[in-house]
Design a protein around this motif. Sequence first.
Motif, mmCIF file in Angstrom:
data_model
loop_
_atom_site.group_PDB
_atom_site.id
_atom_site.type_symbol
_atom_site.label_atom_id
_atom_site.label_comp_id
_atom_site.label_asym_id
_atom_site.label_seq_id
_atom_site.Cartn_x
_atom_site.Cartn_y
_atom_site.Cartn_z
ATOM 1 N N LEU A 74 49.464 -26.033 23.735
ATOM 2 C CA LEU A 74 49.211 -26.090 25.174
ATOM 3 C C LEU A 74 47.741 -26.357 25.481
ATOM 4 N N PHE A 125 40.889 -25.108 14.863
ATOM 5 C CA PHE A 125 40.733 -23.734 15.343
ATOM 6 C C PHE A 125 42.099 -23.144 15.704
ATOM 7 N N VAL A 156 48.578 -18.413 21.329
ATOM 8 C CA VAL A 156 47.257 -18.839 20.862
ATOM 9 C C VAL A 156 46.750 -20.010 21.698
ATOM 10 N N PHE A 199 47.095 -16.189 10.639
ATOM 11 C CA PHE A 199 47.487 -14.853 11.088
ATOM 12 C C PHE A 199 48.927 -14.770 11.564
ATOM 13 N N LEU A 216 47.817 -21.048 24.632
ATOM 14 C CA LEU A 216 47.623 -20.661 26.032
ATOM 15 C C LEU A 216 46.233 -20.057 26.200
ATOM 16 N N ALA A 217 45.839 -19.280 25.188
ATOM 17 C CA ALA A 217 44.520 -18.662 25.233
ATOM 18 C C ALA A 217 43.424 -19.698 25.033
ATOM 19 N N THR A 218 43.600 -20.603 24.052
ATOM 20 C CA THR A 218 42.539 -21.579 23.812
ATOM 21 C C THR A 218 42.459 -22.593 24.954
ATOM 22 N N ILE A 259 40.078 -20.831 26.942
ATOM 23 C CA ILE A 259 38.771 -20.690 26.279
ATOM 24 C C ILE A 259 38.020 -22.023 26.254
ATOM 25 N N LEU A 299 50.329 -16.023 14.150
ATOM 26 C CA LEU A 299 50.441 -15.710 15.567
ATOM 27 C C LEU A 299 51.317 -16.753 16.238
ATOM 28 N N LEU A 304 44.240 -20.092 13.554
ATOM 29 C CA LEU A 304 44.769 -18.854 14.136
ATOM 30 C C LEU A 304 46.277 -18.749 13.930
#
Lengths: 327, 360
Positions: B71, B113, B128, B121, B130-132, B135, B123, B117
Amino acid sequence: MKGSTFIDRLATWEGFLFLVLVLLILLNALSTPFFLTVSNQINLFQLSIEKVIVALIMTLVIINGEIDLSVASIMGLAATTFGWVFQAGISAEWAIVIALTIGIICGAFNAFWIAWAGIPSLVVTLAMLIAYRGFARVLVEDRGITDFPEWFDSLGQAPILGPFPLSMLIFFTLLVVLFVVLQRSAFGRKLYFIGSNRDVAEYSGVNVRRIKATIFIASGLISALAGILFAARVGSVRGDIGVGFELDIITIVLLGGVSIFGGTGTITGTVLAILIVLNLRNGMALANITGHLQTGALGILLILSVMVPTIRDAGQRLWRTVRGETG
Amino acid sequence: MRNTFMSRISPTSMRILALLFVLILTILFFSTQIENYLNARLFNRISTSVAIILLIAVGQSVVVLTRNIDLSVGSVVGFVAYFVGGVVGAFPEIPAILVPVLAIALGACFGAFNGFLVSRFNLPSIIVTLATLAIFRSILVEFTDGSSITTASLPDWLTEFARLNAFVVGNFRVRWMVVISIVVALVVHVFLTRFRAGRQFYAVGSNPEAARVAGINVGRTVMQAFVISGALAGLAGFMFLARFGNITIVAGLGLELKSVGAVVVGGVNIFGGSGSVIGVLIGASLIDLLETSLVRWALVSEFWRDAVLGMLILLAVVTDTFMSRRLLARPTAKAAAAKTAADNTAAPIAAPGARQAEGS
């Protein structure tokens, strides 16, 4: 063993969150004397009250092993429906009822595909994240709708019970209700059961479809309610109300220790996470960190929070070794 | 006869044929609704905008094949377009070839990156990325203080590149951007279907456990998928810069949803393991065609765009789910048919004969 129960409790995720929260509050309180006043705390809550309300029901959705990415779009659609219907000459009271009904319909539409057709909620609600937002845009296009009755605008701000405005009372009521449902009722047990192993739940005679449908309809209804509260708070309705809120909401829930794979987590954890995020935002605002960086920080927090199970397991292993060595 | 024809076509090709049919129907429909619709200008406009979204969608489809989702591509496109624009503006004498290379490399770093992640990990990729998504965008905003890149600050060759024709047939201009984008799509298609390293993406997506047992390094494959997605988003960022020239901090916002739309509508299974880049090419064209046409259609407002897109994605997923369920049900149906046939013919014969019939 003796006397270690308190420390044991702190070694859980909730305990860790609690420590972080205390630390944050201390830091904030030391940096400004106004921080601990009741009005500041209420103000803090009010600025994010819509997200916080939806985070409560999202906790149940994720514990159930699903996800609802469409909540923010439902908020937008309900708010624009409210504004559109109101502008068409219907009284605000009925407009609220219609907007809430739209929320139920959206939730039921999601529920139909997820519970009945068996399509993963991730995909369904991702599609509907786009579609519901699209419908909201169709309703109001580029306009903003304002001039609601005074009582409606004051719903969002005016204190009605002590210092608390309506939205906070709704939050506390919902909190109590969902806590009882999740932690003290058969429905809640089934919710966890389905989340941890759907197939076993189904073979044990749990009506999985009905429970999933109930949860998604509730999620639609509460999102619509949050959308209306948002409209009341800002006093106007636009097509982009609540865009991107799903990120914040899911971050809060995951930070609270709910596993993204379902089956574990508590409302208590979510409430602690809510308080942490609110205090963090307040602290960042005090430190002059702007809105966009705050969103970025939340993104980092989100990644950390999906790593919660990993961190927690590592922490507990460490804790056990430490205790094994010392006693 | 018909049966053999139907069974010879794989579900994927069937899906592509159906998509082509829908694409043609859409064009026919709008040509009855909008005056002067079918002309070279429509082709020129849509092909240029498809060029950008196609690159992103091809990268996205590689990620989706492995049962993941990216995303963050919209933010990557915006970041790369802005950053590369800034670099070119500050050092105009930089060799032209280095610019897209820089864009691709930067995009690949973002992809790495994400991939790190997700694969290291374990995840969930949706969380992940959605967060990046947030970020990467917030780094861009912080890094730029909200200022914009303007066409005036860019060297001429860059803005001219967007209008450079590879070849012209009558009024139909095929831009270099379009050619590059289609070549990239074809290369990825051949890589995915003809090479061992490409088939691994399908293997990981259709059954990660089996892939692991078969000796495929699942983590590395997922990592590669995210790097490819990031790199292609970077290239798309370069084209975005060349095409629009003016880049604000919200550049590329929402491209992630459009690319997921193109991928899903193009018949790539959102749960990984099946789909083709050719389908994605048609899916991207269809979505772009709908967007462009809805804007010009007098009967509905252009604001219907997102609503239609969302419902289209849902429709594609629903069709996929039911089609794959029927495919799963097919072997058992075949076996049942064979059994009844055997029962009918072998009823009067002794048991061993019946067993033989069943075996064949």
